[in-house]
Design a protein around this motif. Structure first.
Motif, PDB file in Angstrom:
ATOM      1  N   SER A 128      32.566  84.566  21.128  1.00 17.95           N
ATOM      2  CA  SER A 128      31.125  84.782  21.016  1.00 17.95           C
ATOM      3  C   SER A 128      30.433  83.553  20.443  1.00 17.95           C
ATOM      4  O   SER A 128      29.390  83.117  20.946  1.00 17.95           O
ATOM      5  N   LEU A 129      31.017  82.966  19.417  1.00 14.82           N
ATOM      6  CA  LEU A 129      30.436  81.775  18.795  1.00 14.82           C
ATOM      7  C   LEU A 129      30.475  80.577  19.743  1.00 14.82           C
ATOM      8  O   LEU A 129      29.518  79.789  19.805  1.00 14.82           O
ATOM      9  N   ILE A 130      31.564  80.427  20.474  1.00 12.22           N
ATOM     10  CA  ILE A 130      31.679  79.314  21.420  1.00 12.22           C
ATOM     11  C   ILE A 130      30.598  79.400  22.487  1.00 12.22           C
ATOM     12  O   ILE A 130      29.987  78.390  22.860  1.00 12.22           O
ATOM     13  N   ARG A 131      30.329  80.593  22.973  1.00 13.36           N
ATOM     14  CA  ARG A 131      29.353  80.759  24.041  1.00 13.36           C
ATOM     15  C   ARG A 131      27.909  80.604  23.558  1.00 13.36           C
ATOM     16  O   ARG A 131      26.993  80.519  24.372  1.00 13.36           O
ATOM     17  N   GLN A 132      27.728  80.538  22.238  1.00  9.82           N
ATOM     18  CA  GLN A 132      26.394  80.317  21.683  1.00  9.82           C
ATOM     19  C   GLN A 132      26.159  78.854  21.290  1.00  9.82           C
ATOM     20  O   GLN A 132      25.076  78.520  20.801  1.00  9.82           O
TER      21      GLN A 132
END
Length: 203
Positions: free
Chosen positions: A89-93
């Protein structure tokens, strides 16, 4: 364009930039909070109890009840699955909310734990299957653990073996599903259709 209109436009642009910067900053703070929560959940509470139980079981000094140990096995495996989900989730943000630093922070905190448990996971798993005289069905969760490990240490010495266990389970599952599908098809093919009402006169 007059001076007043130019000034109004400039103020609007600056306000938009400030809002975007504030939103990005708030997202980064939320990301750090998520990272801290994931790490805390991995090292305290039920996960900490599970880790202690599994380590004692591996050493032969823990519970003699393999079913209880299996509960702890999945508790820790699912916690590692949550870390992978949070990390993705953090990577995709990253591009939108500037969470690249958050991902580095999370990795710094959890990498050692992930690698250490990868080192011993198959030993524990093999012992559990032997003590329970039953195969462990953890295909999906173990697959996610492999994804997490690969994202952190793609050259880990146990990664290939862990993936092989997942592939073996998938092959068994596919074979079971195919056999069940063929059984149902055979059953449907031999089912005698109900008699028709041909020849019955209407009122």
């Amino acid at each position: 364009m007059d001076t007043i209109s130019t000034t109004a436009l400039l103020v609007a642009v600056i306000s938009a930039c400030i809002a975007a910067y504030t939103t990005r900053g708030n997202s980064a703070r939320a990301g750090f909070e998520l990272a801290r929560t994931l790490f805390t959940n991995l090292t305290t509470g039920d996960a900490a109890t599970a880790r202690s139980s599994l380590e004692r079981y591996k050493r032969g000094t823990g519970s003699d009840d393999p079913d209880k140990v299996l509960d702890h096995y999945f508790t820790l495996l699912w916690q590692l699955e949550q870390i992978h989900a949070g990390r993705q989730s953090l990577i995709r943000q990253q591009r939108l909310n500037g969470t690249r630093a958050v991902v580095r922070y999370l990795d710094e905190m959890v990498n050692w734990h992930v690698i250490e448990w990868a080192n011993r996971w198959l030993e524990i798993r093999t012992k559990l299957e032997a003590d329970r005289h039953e195969q462990i069905d953890d295909e999906h969760a173990l697959h996610v653990f492999c994804q997490l490990l690969e994202s952190i240490d793609a050259g880990h010495w146990r990664l290939h073996d862990l993936k092989a266990v997942v592939a073996e389970q998938k092959a068994r599952r596919v074979a079971r599903e195919r056999a069940e599908r063929e059984r149902v098809q055979r059953q449907q093919g031999t089912t005698t259709p109900p008699p028709t009402r041909a020849g019955v006169r209407g009122a």
